[in-house]
Design an enzyme around this catalytic site. Sequence first.
Site, PDB file in Angstrom:
ATOM      1  N   ASN A 245    -110.520  71.492   9.794  1.00 30.60           N
ATOM      2  CA  ASN A 245    -109.711  72.188  10.781  1.00 30.60           C
ATOM      3  C   ASN A 245    -108.987  71.141  11.628  1.00 30.60           C
ATOM      4  OD1 ASN A 245    -109.042  73.454  13.374  1.00 30.60           O
ATOM      5  ND2 ASN A 245    -110.124  75.238  12.560  1.00 30.60           N
TER       6      ASN A 245
ATOM      7  N   HIS B   3    -106.436  75.663   9.572  1.00 32.78           N
ATOM      8  CA  HIS B   3    -107.889  75.814   9.482  1.00 32.78           C
ATOM      9  C   HIS B   3    -108.407  74.892   8.382  1.00 32.78           C
ATOM     10  CE1 HIS B   3    -108.248  80.057  11.471  1.00 32.78           C
ATOM     11  NE2 HIS B   3    -107.541  79.212  12.202  1.00 32.78           N
TER      12      HIS B   3
ATOM     13  N   GLU C 254    -109.931  75.408   5.488  1.00 41.69           N
ATOM     14  CA  GLU C 254    -109.561  75.774   4.126  1.00 41.69           C
ATOM     15  C   GLU C 254    -108.069  75.555   3.881  1.00 41.69           C
ATOM     16  OE1 GLU C 254    -112.889  78.521   5.539  1.00 41.69           O
ATOM     17  OE2 GLU C 254    -111.025  77.735   6.370  1.00 41.69           O
TER      18      GLU C 254
ATOM     19  N   CYS D 296    -111.982  82.985   7.728  1.00 43.61           N
ATOM     20  CA  CYS D 296    -111.357  84.053   8.499  1.00 43.61           C
ATOM     21  C   CYS D 296    -110.428  84.857   7.574  1.00 43.61           C
ATOM     22  CB  CYS D 296    -110.565  83.455   9.655  1.00 43.61           C
ATOM     23  SG  CYS D 296    -109.071  82.553   9.115  1.00 43.61           S
TER      24      CYS D 296
ATOM     25  N   CYS E  86    -107.553  82.646   5.979  1.00 44.26           N
ATOM     26  CA  CYS E  86    -108.011  81.782   4.895  1.00 44.26           C
ATOM     27  C   CYS E  86    -108.491  82.603   3.709  1.00 44.26           C
ATOM     28  CB  CYS E  86    -109.101  80.846   5.406  1.00 44.26           C
ATOM     29  SG  CYS E  86    -108.502  79.702   6.679  1.00 44.26           S
TER      30      CYS E  86
ATOM     31  N   ASP F  36    -109.277  79.604  18.504  1.00 46.03           N
ATOM     32  CA  ASP F  36    -109.274  79.421  17.059  1.00 46.03           C
ATOM     33  C   ASP F  36    -109.449  80.744  16.316  1.00 46.03           C
ATOM     34  OD1 ASP F  36    -109.214  77.379  14.864  1.00 46.03           O
ATOM     35  OD2 ASP F  36    -111.146  78.281  14.402  1.00 46.03           O
TER      36      ASP F  36
END
Length: 143
Positions: A39, A50, A52, A77, A80, A140
């Site tokens: 991240n 992020h 990923e 999330c 992602c 975030d």
Amino acid sequence: MDEFMRMAIDEAKEGRLEGGIPIGSVLVKDGKVIAKGRNKRVQEQNPILHGEMDCLNNAGRVGSYKGTTIYSTLMPCYMCAGTIVQFNIPKVIVGESVTFSGARELMEQHGVEVIDLNNQECIDMMTKFIEERPALWNEDIGE
């Protein structure tokens, strides 16, 4: 713990040392690392970077993601997870979903195999970060 989750944890720790959010990711195909990421929302002032997303960006053009596995220290999330679904990444291995439940159902509804390791090191890392930096964490996750 396998070597790829260890790499993801190392990425997360590096991100925290840089002043960022401790979430790391590794993309693997046929037992080989394609890319790693973490991240970098804080470090690069980029709201969508992020763990990923940074990992996939670092992978560059892969072509087909068949046979890949993406590791993440935290359950992805919706952003992602949507990218994982879009790219047809068939398997996600996460360190934990205790501190953030993420979008597991979305991925599973689209045929992605999700394995949650419930790794104590990952839980402790995120718990400590959330306690120390609640405003940044809420930013975030869109709170």
